[in-house]
Design an enzyme around this catalytic site. Structure first.
Site, PDB file in Angstrom:
ATOM      1  CB  CYS A 112      48.560   4.897  -9.657  1.00 54.49           C
ATOM      2  SG  CYS A 112      47.933   3.207  -9.550  1.00 54.49           S
ATOM      3  CG  HIS A 238      45.181   7.513 -10.441  1.00 55.69           C
ATOM      4  ND1 HIS A 238      45.301   6.725 -11.570  1.00 55.69           N
ATOM      5  CD2 HIS A 238      45.128   6.650  -9.384  1.00 55.69           C
ATOM      6  CE1 HIS A 238      45.319   5.454 -11.213  1.00 55.69           C
ATOM      7  NE2 HIS A 238      45.217   5.383  -9.898  1.00 55.69           N
ATOM      8  CG  ASN A 268      43.713   2.126 -10.863  1.00 60.22           C
ATOM      9  OD1 ASN A 268      44.623   2.520 -11.580  1.00 60.22           O
ATOM     10  ND2 ASN A 268      43.796   2.151  -9.542  1.00 60.22           N
TER      11      ASN A 268
END
Length: 313
Positions: A112, A238, A268
């Site tokens: 990520c 994020h 996500n």
């Protein structure tokens, strides 16, 4: 030389999965998912759509926004943890599909944090003077590595892509400061199981790491830019979990209205998370030329990356 974003584009698959979908086969509810994660829905790619397809759509938009042609690109870097196959890379596939010519192309795997890692890497190449238009893409199809029997992770992930053209920008604009790092001792807390091919996560440990590192790394890049939290126009973390994001925002010391939230719409999306948020805020008019923006991500590894950027070409 000022190095920054010359063009931008993002893409999310059409299929939307709401929380009610998971109520059919998991002991969960829309209320619980929303409260614990902030997620209401996520986009999933079709079975015949792969990461390279998502990356291609976002790349076309970024190239058009930059006002350049594919042959003007002199390097391709794709941040992904879900390549179509181990090799050739997604970047190799994009090179052929876009028609850029035989330029350097590579995938970068920092989970990520990948989009941050790849933007920072691209900046160094442009700063060297040897490269002028680098296509950086963050793209992931997390739905293909999500364990739908695992209540703790099944509801979290979505698919998408975002792309930027990194190159020289006007005076006073571009990437001002940055940081990236990793802590391999935490690798066991977030990983792809080699036997099942599915993502595994120790949520408690990842939460503790994420809250600390996103807040601290953001603070450090702001200080490195000789700025304060009052100078920040927008904070784009994020989009992993609303509770992590809120905790990081509080550690940075900025108001709630200055934080981008798209986790409710996309879940996500790993390397695509930050660019999908940028896309949302551009469409909402919340990003304007000369705005000072903090971007920060964390991911498996464990890894992290952050930067301050002055928006504009």
């Amino acid at each position: 030389m000022n190095v920054g974003i010359k063009g931008f584009g993002a893409y999310a698959p059409e299929k939307i999965i709401d929380n009610a979908y998971f109520e059919q086969f998991l002991d969960t509810s829309d209320e619980w998912i929303s409260k614990m994660t902030g997620i209401k829905e996520r986009h999933w790619a079709d079975d015949d759509q792969d990461t390279s397809d998502l990356a291609y759509e976002a790349s076309l938009k970024a190239i058009a926004d930059a006002g350049i042609q594919p042959e003007d690109i002199d390097m391709i870097i794709v941040a992904t943890a879900t390549g179509d196959m181990p090799f050739p890379t997604v970047a190799n596939m994009l090179q052929e599909r876009l028609g850029t010519g035989k330029v350097a192309s590579m995938d970068q795997l920092a989970a990520c944090s990948g989009f941050m890692y790849s933007m920072i890497t691209a900046k160094q190449y442009v700063q060297s003077g040897d490269y002028h238009n680098i296509l950086v893409v963050g793209a992931d199809k997390l739905s293909k590595i999500t364990d739908l029997t695992d209540r703790s992770t099944a509801v979290l992930f979505g698919d998408g892509a975002g792309a930027v053209i990194i190159g020289e920008v006007s005076d006073g604009r571009g990437i001002i400061s940055y940081e990236m790092g990793s802590d391999g001792t935490g690798g066991k807390h977030l990983y792809l199981d080699k036997d099942t091919g599915k993502l595994k996560m120790n949520g408690r440990e990842v939460f503790k790491f994420a809250v600390r590192i996103m807040g601290d790394a953001s603070t450090r890049v702001v200080e490195k830019a000789n700025l304060t939290s009052d100078d920040i126009d927008l904070f784009i973390p994020h989009q992993a979990n609303i509770r992590i994001m809120e905790s990081a925002r509080e550690r940075l010391g900025i108001s709630k209205d200055k934080m981008s939230v798209s986790v409710n719409k996309y879940g996500n999306t790993s390397a695509a998370s930050i660019p999908l948020s940028i896309d949302q805020e551009l469409k909402n008019g919340k990003i304007k030329d000369d705005d000072t923006i903090v971007l920060v991500g964390f991911g498996g590894g464990l890894t992290w990356g952050a930067m301050t950027i002055k928006w504009g070409k």
